[in-house]
Design a protein around this motif. Structure first.
Motif, PDB file in Angstrom:
ATOM      1  N   ALA A  52       5.270   9.963 -10.326  1.00  0.00           N
ATOM      2  CA  ALA A  52       4.871   9.786  -8.686  1.00  0.00           C
ATOM      3  C   ALA A  52       4.382  11.099  -8.267  1.00  0.00           C
ATOM      4  CB  ALA A  52       6.411   9.542  -8.173  1.00  0.00           C
ATOM      5  N   VAL A  53       4.625  12.354  -8.616  1.00  0.00           N
ATOM      6  CA  VAL A  53       4.031  13.554  -8.274  1.00  0.00           C
ATOM      7  C   VAL A  53       2.768  13.569  -8.704  1.00  0.00           C
ATOM      8  CG1 VAL A  53       4.062  15.974  -8.400  1.00  0.00           C
ATOM      9  CG2 VAL A  53       6.299  14.792  -8.055  1.00  0.00           C
ATOM     10  N   GLY A  54       2.369  13.235 -10.108  1.00  0.00           N
ATOM     11  CA  GLY A  54       1.031  13.138 -10.473  1.00  0.00           C
ATOM     12  C   GLY A  54       0.180  12.295  -9.759  1.00  0.00           C
ATOM     13  N   PHE A  55       0.985  10.965  -9.461  1.00  0.00           N
ATOM     14  CA  PHE A  55      -0.122  10.138  -8.779  1.00  0.00           C
ATOM     15  C   PHE A  55      -0.564  10.557  -7.381  1.00  0.00           C
ATOM     16  CE2 PHE A  55      -1.119   5.869  -6.938  1.00  0.00           C
ATOM     17  CZ  PHE A  55      -1.887   5.306  -8.021  1.00  0.00           C
ATOM     18  N   GLN A  56       0.474  10.861  -6.615  1.00  0.00           N
ATOM     19  CA  GLN A  56       0.173  11.529  -5.402  1.00  0.00           C
ATOM     20  C   GLN A  56      -0.848  12.770  -5.280  1.00  0.00           C
ATOM     21  OE1 GLN A  56       1.201   9.492  -3.092  1.00  0.00           O
ATOM     22  NE2 GLN A  56       2.941  10.465  -2.061  1.00  0.00           N
ATOM     23  N   LEU A  57      -0.830  13.412  -6.345  1.00  0.00           N
ATOM     24  CA  LEU A  57      -1.823  14.363  -6.583  1.00  0.00           C
ATOM     25  C   LEU A  57      -3.127  13.879  -6.623  1.00  0.00           C
ATOM     26  CD1 LEU A  57       0.155  17.315  -8.476  1.00  0.00           C
ATOM     27  CD2 LEU A  57      -0.506  17.220  -6.162  1.00  0.00           C
ATOM     28  N   LEU A  58      -3.243  12.840  -7.632  1.00  0.00           N
ATOM     29  CA  LEU A  58      -4.523  12.099  -8.024  1.00  0.00           C
ATOM     30  C   LEU A  58      -5.124  11.412  -6.596  1.00  0.00           C
ATOM     31  CD1 LEU A  58      -6.502  11.234  -9.800  1.00  0.00           C
ATOM     32  CD2 LEU A  58      -4.989   9.392 -10.305  1.00  0.00           C
ATOM     33  N   LEU A  59      -3.994  10.960  -5.803  1.00  0.00           N
ATOM     34  CA  LEU A  59      -4.571  10.232  -4.552  1.00  0.00           C
ATOM     35  C   LEU A  59      -5.211  11.256  -3.579  1.00  0.00           C
ATOM     36  CD1 LEU A  59      -1.837   7.620  -4.111  1.00  0.00           C
ATOM     37  CD2 LEU A  59      -4.199   7.152  -4.684  1.00  0.00           C
ATOM     38  N   TYR A  60      -4.423  12.242  -3.520  1.00  0.00           N
ATOM     39  CA  TYR A  60      -4.830  13.582  -2.588  1.00  0.00           C
ATOM     40  C   TYR A  60      -6.415  14.179  -3.046  1.00  0.00           C
ATOM     41  CZ  TYR A  60      -4.741  18.021  -0.358  1.00  0.00           C
ATOM     42  OH  TYR A  60      -4.900  19.099   0.773  1.00  0.00           O
ATOM     43  N   ALA A  61      -6.439  14.064  -4.217  1.00  0.00           N
ATOM     44  CA  ALA A  61      -7.684  14.730  -4.807  1.00  0.00           C
ATOM     45  C   ALA A  61      -8.956  13.744  -4.394  1.00  0.00           C
ATOM     46  CB  ALA A  61      -7.653  15.071  -6.372  1.00  0.00           C
ATOM     47  N   LEU A  62      -8.403  12.492  -4.452  1.00  0.00           N
ATOM     48  CA  LEU A  62      -9.692  11.347  -4.131  1.00  0.00           C
ATOM     49  C   LEU A  62      -9.593  11.111  -2.922  1.00  0.00           C
ATOM     50  CD1 LEU A  62      -8.513   8.760  -6.846  1.00  0.00           C
ATOM     51  CD2 LEU A  62     -10.501  10.295  -7.024  1.00  0.00           C
ATOM     52  N   GLY A  63      -8.944  11.981  -1.994  1.00  0.00           N
ATOM     53  CA  GLY A  63      -9.022  11.751  -0.523  1.00  0.00           C
ATOM     54  C   GLY A  63      -8.431  10.613   0.223  1.00  0.00           C
ATOM     55  N   ALA A  64      -7.548  10.057  -0.457  1.00  0.00           N
ATOM     56  CA  ALA A  64      -6.541   8.822  -0.078  1.00  0.00           C
ATOM     57  C   ALA A  64      -5.594   9.556   0.852  1.00  0.00           C
ATOM     58  CB  ALA A  64      -6.392   7.984  -1.323  1.00  0.00           C
ATOM     59  N   ASP A  65      -5.846   9.961   1.855  1.00  0.00           N
ATOM     60  CA  ASP A  65      -4.652  10.706   2.683  1.00  0.00           C
ATOM     61  C   ASP A  65      -3.720   9.615   3.090  1.00  0.00           C
ATOM     62  OD1 ASP A  65      -5.719  13.164   2.034  1.00  0.00           O
ATOM     63  OD2 ASP A  65      -6.731  13.053   4.019  1.00  0.00           O
ATOM     64  N   ARG A  66      -4.015   8.394   3.520  1.00  0.00           N
ATOM     65  CA  ARG A  66      -3.387   7.474   4.152  1.00  0.00           C
ATOM     66  C   ARG A  66      -2.270   6.751   2.984  1.00  0.00           C
ATOM     67  NH1 ARG A  66      -4.926   1.746   6.932  1.00  0.00           N
ATOM     68  NH2 ARG A  66      -2.788   1.186   7.208  1.00  0.00           N
ATOM     69  N   ALA A  67      -2.716   6.682   1.692  1.00  0.00           N
ATOM     70  CA  ALA A  67      -1.780   6.355   0.507  1.00  0.00           C
ATOM     71  C   ALA A  67      -0.943   7.312   0.208  1.00  0.00           C
ATOM     72  CB  ALA A  67      -2.832   5.818  -0.443  1.00  0.00           C
ATOM     73  N   VAL A  68      -1.210   8.614   0.383  1.00  0.00           N
ATOM     74  CA  VAL A  68      -0.370   9.897  -0.029  1.00  0.00           C
ATOM     75  C   VAL A  68       0.793   9.560   1.102  1.00  0.00           C
ATOM     76  CG1 VAL A  68      -0.146  12.177   0.087  1.00  0.00           C
ATOM     77  CG2 VAL A  68      -2.024  11.102  -1.023  1.00  0.00           C
ATOM     78  N   ARG A  69       0.323   9.404   2.417  1.00  0.00           N
ATOM     79  CA  ARG A  69       1.586   9.714   3.498  1.00  0.00           C
ATOM     80  C   ARG A  69       2.280   8.484   3.259  1.00  0.00           C
ATOM     81  NH1 ARG A  69      -2.966  10.970   6.681  1.00  0.00           N
ATOM     82  NH2 ARG A  69      -2.944   8.773   7.413  1.00  0.00           N
ATOM     83  N   GLU A  70       1.811   7.124   2.769  1.00  0.00           N
ATOM     84  CA  GLU A  70       2.735   5.948   2.688  1.00  0.00           C
ATOM     85  C   GLU A  70       3.536   6.277   1.553  1.00  0.00           C
ATOM     86  OE1 GLU A  70       0.064   2.808   2.941  1.00  0.00           O
ATOM     87  OE2 GLU A  70      -0.194   2.899   4.891  1.00  0.00           O
ATOM     88  N   GLY A  71       2.908   6.613   0.359  1.00  0.00           N
ATOM     89  CA  GLY A  71       3.674   6.665  -0.680  1.00  0.00           C
ATOM     90  C   GLY A  71       4.182   5.369  -1.531  1.00  0.00           C
ATOM     91  N   THR A  72       3.548   4.064  -1.010  1.00  0.00           N
ATOM     92  CA  THR A  72       3.999   2.965  -1.648  1.00  0.00           C
ATOM     93  C   THR A  72       3.437   2.789  -3.118  1.00  0.00           C
ATOM     94  OG1 THR A  72       3.956   2.089   0.546  1.00  0.00           O
ATOM     95  CG2 THR A  72       3.940   0.446  -1.250  1.00  0.00           C
ATOM     96  N   ALA A  73       2.142   2.979  -3.105  1.00  0.00           N
ATOM     97  CA  ALA A  73       1.494   2.937  -4.382  1.00  0.00           C
ATOM     98  C   ALA A  73       2.042   4.071  -5.469  1.00  0.00           C
ATOM     99  CB  ALA A  73       0.041   3.436  -4.221  1.00  0.00           C
ATOM    100  N   ALA A  74       2.355   5.204  -4.958  1.00  0.00           N
ATOM    101  CA  ALA A  74       2.844   6.021  -6.031  1.00  0.00           C
ATOM    102  C   ALA A  74       4.463   5.634  -6.620  1.00  0.00           C
ATOM    103  CB  ALA A  74       3.224   7.431  -5.412  1.00  0.00           C
ATOM    104  N   ASN A  75       5.268   5.027  -5.438  1.00  0.00           N
ATOM    105  CA  ASN A  75       6.194   4.217  -5.831  1.00  0.00           C
ATOM    106  C   ASN A  75       6.258   3.193  -6.789  1.00  0.00           C
ATOM    107  OD1 ASN A  75       7.686   6.350  -4.292  1.00  0.00           O
ATOM    108  ND2 ASN A  75       7.625   5.227  -2.485  1.00  0.00           N
TER     109      ASN A  75
END
Length: 355
Positions: free
Chosen positions: A224-247
């Motif tokens: 989850a942490v690694g996926f969130q960091l990947l999304l953040y690096a890709l600029g997907a701020d909304r997906a990071v905030r929601e956290g649904t994809a990482a979960n």
């Protein structure tokens, strides 16, 4: 709350977190080196983790505000503390409360456990304790001297060469004190009977279940942490905030890994850790292994991945699994019942396949 208390709580918390991440590897190593899992040994290793975290917190924390930092001095005068100690003894009645004496004693006492752990857990004697004590102390002092390796413009704590001597002395004393521990408890030697089968107790079964659940949770958190960091690096701020994809990914990865391991070996990661194996039965392995997965950690993970109200079902599944471990004669529990297999020590000879 007092600053020292806060640092102590931080050290314990950090040690517990690291201990959680290392628990399953420790159990697996213990079964392969010693033939089983000893609570006393585990507690001792846990104490060592907390101690190492304590050294880190008490010597480097709290980190100061860069805007208010004051550069500290440097003491390169070896044995400068001797004069301070003489001065303390020249003042009768105040020797033990003198700051110079207290600092020296604390510096020595801080590294006594290190020398003890080097001998009891590492199986090494005084020369190694001296080198490790000197090395750890030098790393700490250099970290302070360099302003945490360039994080600050200058040292925010005094670099004191005498601390190297007192810390190393503490490690030496700890190594000497550890001589009171019987030699058979030193280090992690491989016991002669480590590969001999042992009885399958309820405690061992629950330990395997704990290893599965804990390892799956640790993997899920890491993913989850690694996926969130990947999304953040890709600029997907909304997906990071929601956290649904990482979960979702964090839930799917442990399921996929445990299913793959179980289908390939017939054993979960927890089974591998405590040397257990399901065998026999009327069903072919291609069917028995998926059922073993669903009757154990696989079923639990799949139910845990379902939303909301399924939490009650997940809890009921865990409760039934625990009860069946207690009530089945061979401790095979729900996985053995649904797969039709019996539970044996993995170190027992593999039965030949009838043709």
């Amino acid at each position: 709350m007092d600053e020292q208390v806060i640092l102590g709580v931080l050290a314990i918390a950090a040690g517990l977190v690291v201990g959680v991440f290392l628990f399953v590897p420790f159990v697996a190593l213990s079964y392969r080196r010693r033939g089983g899992f000893g609570i006393g040994r585990f507690v001792l290793w846990g104490a060592a983790l907390v101690y190492l975290m304590a050294i880190w917190t008490y010597t480097l924390l709290p980190l100061p505000d860069p805007g208010t930092i004051r550069c500290a001095g440097v003491n390169l005068d070896v044995l400068a503390f001797v004069g301070d100690i003489r001065g303390a003894f020249a003042r009768p009645g105040r020797t033990l409360t003198d700051p110079a004496v207290l600092q020296l004693l604390l510096n020595v006492l801080l590294f006594v456990p290190l020398g003890f752990f080097v001998r009891v857990l590492g199986g090494r004697g005084i020369p190694t304790a001296l080198l490790v004590g000197l090395g750890v102390s030098a790393f700490i002092e250099t970290t302070q001297l360099t302003g945490v390796w360039g994080l600050y413009p200058c040292a925010y704590r005094v670099f004191d060469v005498d601390d190297l001597l007192s810390n190393t002395l503490g490690a030496l004393i700890g190594s000497v004190l550890a001589l009171a521990v019987p030699r058979r408890h030193w280090g992690t030697p491989k016991f002669p009977d480590a590969e001999s089968p042992r009885p399958i107790t309820r405690r061992r079964r629950f330990l395997a279940m704990l290893c599965d659940v804990l390892a799956a949770w640790v993997l899920g958190v890491a993913v989850a942490v690694g996926f969130q960091l990947l999304l953040y690096a890709l600029g997907a701020d909304r997906a990071v905030r929601e956290g649904t994809a990482a979960n979702a990914v964090a839930g799917a990865v442990p399921i996929a890994l445990w299913l793959t391991v179980t289908l390939a070996t017939g054993r979960t990661i927890g089974d591998h850790a405590v040397q257990l194996r399901y065998t026999g039965g009327q069903l072919p392995p291609a069917l028995a292994r998926p059922l073993r997965f669903l009757g154990g950690i696989g079923g639990y993970l799949l139910l845990s991945a379902l939303p909301g109200a399924w939490g009650v079902v997940t809890g009921a599944f865990a409760l039934v699994s625990a009860v069946l471990v207690l009530t089945t004669d061979d401790r095979r529990g729900l996985p053995g019942i649904v797969s039709g297999q019996r539970l044996v020590d993995a170190r027992e000879p593999v039965e030949p396949v009838e043709r």
